[in-house]
Scaffold this active site. Structure first.
Site, mmCIF file in Angstrom:
data_model
loop_
_atom_site.group_PDB
_atom_site.id
_atom_site.type_symbol
_atom_site.label_atom_id
_atom_site.label_comp_id
_atom_site.label_asym_id
_atom_site.label_seq_id
_atom_site.Cartn_x
_atom_site.Cartn_y
_atom_site.Cartn_z
ATOM 1 N N ARG A 79 1.900 3.243 2.299
ATOM 2 C CA ARG A 79 3.441 3.263 3.147
ATOM 3 C C ARG A 79 4.334 2.339 2.465
ATOM 4 O O ARG A 79 5.662 2.693 2.464
ATOM 5 C CB ARG A 79 2.722 2.792 4.708
ATOM 6 C CG ARG A 79 4.206 3.295 5.523
ATOM 7 C CD ARG A 79 3.563 2.762 7.113
ATOM 8 N NE ARG A 79 4.628 3.150 8.036
ATOM 9 C CZ ARG A 79 6.042 2.312 8.348
ATOM 10 N NH1 ARG A 79 6.212 1.291 7.867
ATOM 11 N NH2 ARG A 79 6.751 2.941 9.104
ATOM 12 N N CYS A 80 3.991 1.196 1.981
ATOM 13 C CA CYS A 80 4.994 0.383 1.428
ATOM 14 C C CYS A 80 5.723 0.891 0.223
ATOM 15 O O CYS A 80 6.805 0.819 0.108
ATOM 16 C CB CYS A 80 4.372 -1.078 0.886
ATOM 17 S SG CYS A 80 3.546 -1.883 2.125
ATOM 18 N N MET A 81 4.949 1.718 -0.738
ATOM 19 C CA MET A 81 5.650 2.543 -1.504
ATOM 20 C C MET A 81 6.239 3.589 -1.410
ATOM 21 O O MET A 81 6.704 4.606 -2.214
ATOM 22 C CB MET A 81 4.425 2.760 -2.533
ATOM 23 C CG MET A 81 3.603 1.624 -3.160
ATOM 24 S SD MET A 81 2.611 2.053 -4.643
ATOM 25 C CE MET A 81 1.275 3.154 -3.710
ATOM 26 N N GLY A 91 0.692 -1.133 -0.158
ATOM 27 C CA GLY A 91 0.234 -0.028 0.084
ATOM 28 C C GLY A 91 0.884 1.135 0.107
ATOM 29 O O GLY A 91 2.192 1.270 -0.336
#
Length: 403
Positions: A394-396, A392
């Site tokens: 935050r991951c990106m 999502g």
């Protein structure tokens, strides 16, 4: 102008962030090799790039400077000697069978410009790329159903995983899955050679040469004294111990350790819980229900103390943040079917842009409605393609500077 690394919270105003715009590496993924490539679906690249560009626009609209991994890396290896050093490190870290094959790959990569080199290693190396450079490499003469000599890197748009800025320093992740270990070399060379990071001292609290795995998605920076770290499929407790010995010498006082189930469903703590305001968290039901053990680590360097806590996690967070209470906004509103669907679509993996102002995927409508009712401002990212990589907002994003 250098980037001043400064991140003592999850919710301070985001001023600088590193992204990777998905590229041709995405187009190398085929269904029969999902497991090898650690990805669960094929993405339509033009749509993924369009949606990622909208994500970058949202960050800029909220005052964040956006730096791209590819540009920073290519600037770092602009010097020919540094580029050759990277190629040597890349080959050493890769699972290459045979010296002739290693030399053929080196000969294939050395003539390339920095941008061509990035594209080549990200896209993966196939037998046809190097067969003219080696007439002696035995592995090239034996048929193999796997189409790559070296795997592509379709996960590199999840820049949070490979590095973490904590306080005024960084962690270069030791990736736990073999297919992702070469990704950390990009951020290692950016840290070591790009002037945006070398102009100011940026200490490394932990790096990719160390023994135990740790990934950025497992680390939440709850305050200048408190971290929460997930241990499970991707982060080893021994890495947390080593990191604690460094950070406790820098002023951190406490780490809350979530003993997550060892499964892809619970791969990182930030797919289960993100901090979205001074006293608000977006959570998977398993956090609220405390379905696994949580430990509290305190002490001083090389004299650490750890104990299992029986407190509900909301009470634990409130105590450790010196707040009277915190509010958990439960993904899916507690409905098990909705929660399962929206968890699959990264419903609790949000990126806080400033207190109470977050970026989320647009498709998790039940959770998003709950956030709005709780007074949270939402910046909606189109999610039809990006979410297929199982990550999502935050991951990106690798946050560099918050105040």
């Amino acid at each position: 102008m250098g980037v001043f690394v400064n991140q003592f919270s999850e919710i301070g105003k985001l001023n600088a962030v590193m992204l990777h715009r998905p590229g041709e590496e995405i187009n190398q993924v085929t269904p029969e090799f999902f497991n090898e490539m650690l990805i669960d679906d094929t993405l339509y690249l033009p749509a993924a790039q369009r949606d990622h560009d909208r994500f970058a626009e949202i960050l800029r609209e909220n005052g964040a400077a956006v730096y791209y991994l590819k540009d920073l890396f290519c600037e770092a290896i602009a010097d020919e000697a540094v580029k050759k050093r990277y190629i040597d490190d890349f080959i050493l870290l890769s699972d290459i069978k045979g010296n002739e094959l290693k030399e053929a790959i080196r000969a294939y990569l050395i003539p390339k410009s920095p941008y061509e080199l990035f594209d080549a290693v990200a896209r993966g190396i196939r037998p046809g790329d190097i067969e003219k450079l080696s007439s002696e490499a035995v592995p090239l003469k034996v048929s193999n159903p796997y189409p790559f000599i070296l795997d592509p890197m379709p996960n590199i748009y999840f820049t949070r995983d490979t590095s973490i800025c904590i306080g005024s320093g960084m962690v270069i992740s030791k990736m736990s899955m073999p297919s992702r270990r070469r990704e950390s070399l990009f951020t290692r060379y950016i840290h070591d050679y790009n002037k945006l990071f070398t102009q100011y001292p940026v200490p490394l609290w932990y790096d990719n040469t160390m023994e135990y795995g740790i990934e950025g998605g497992d680390v939440l920076i709850l305050s200048d004294k408190l971290l929460a770290i997930g241990c499970g499929e991707r982060t080893d407790i021994a890495a947390v111990e080593a990191l604690a010995n460094r950070l406790f010498a820098e002023g951190y006082e406490r780490i809350l350790i979530f003993n997550n189930p060892r499964s892809r469903k619970f791969m990182h703590l930030d797919v289960l819980c993100t901090m979205i305001d001074y006293d608000k968290f977006l959570t998977h039901p398993c956090i609220y229900e405390k379905q696994f053990e949580v430990y509290e680590m305190t002490g001083r360097p090389n004299h650490l103390s750890i104990s299992c806590t029986t407190e509900p996690v909301d009470k634990l967070f409130a105590r450790c943040l010196s707040l009277p209470a915190v509010q958990f906004i439960e993904m899916g509103g507690g409905d098990p079917i909705i929660a399962a669907r929206e968890h699959w679509n990264m419903g609790s993996n949000s990126l806080t842009l400033s207190p109470g102002n977050i970026a989320v995927y647009d498709r998790n409508e039940v959770t998003n409605d709950l956030l709005v009712k709780a007074g949270i401002r939402l910046n909606l990212i189109p999610a039809s393609e990006l979410v297929r990589g199982r990550g999502g907002p935050r991951c990106m994003s690798m946050a560099i500077n918050r105040v």
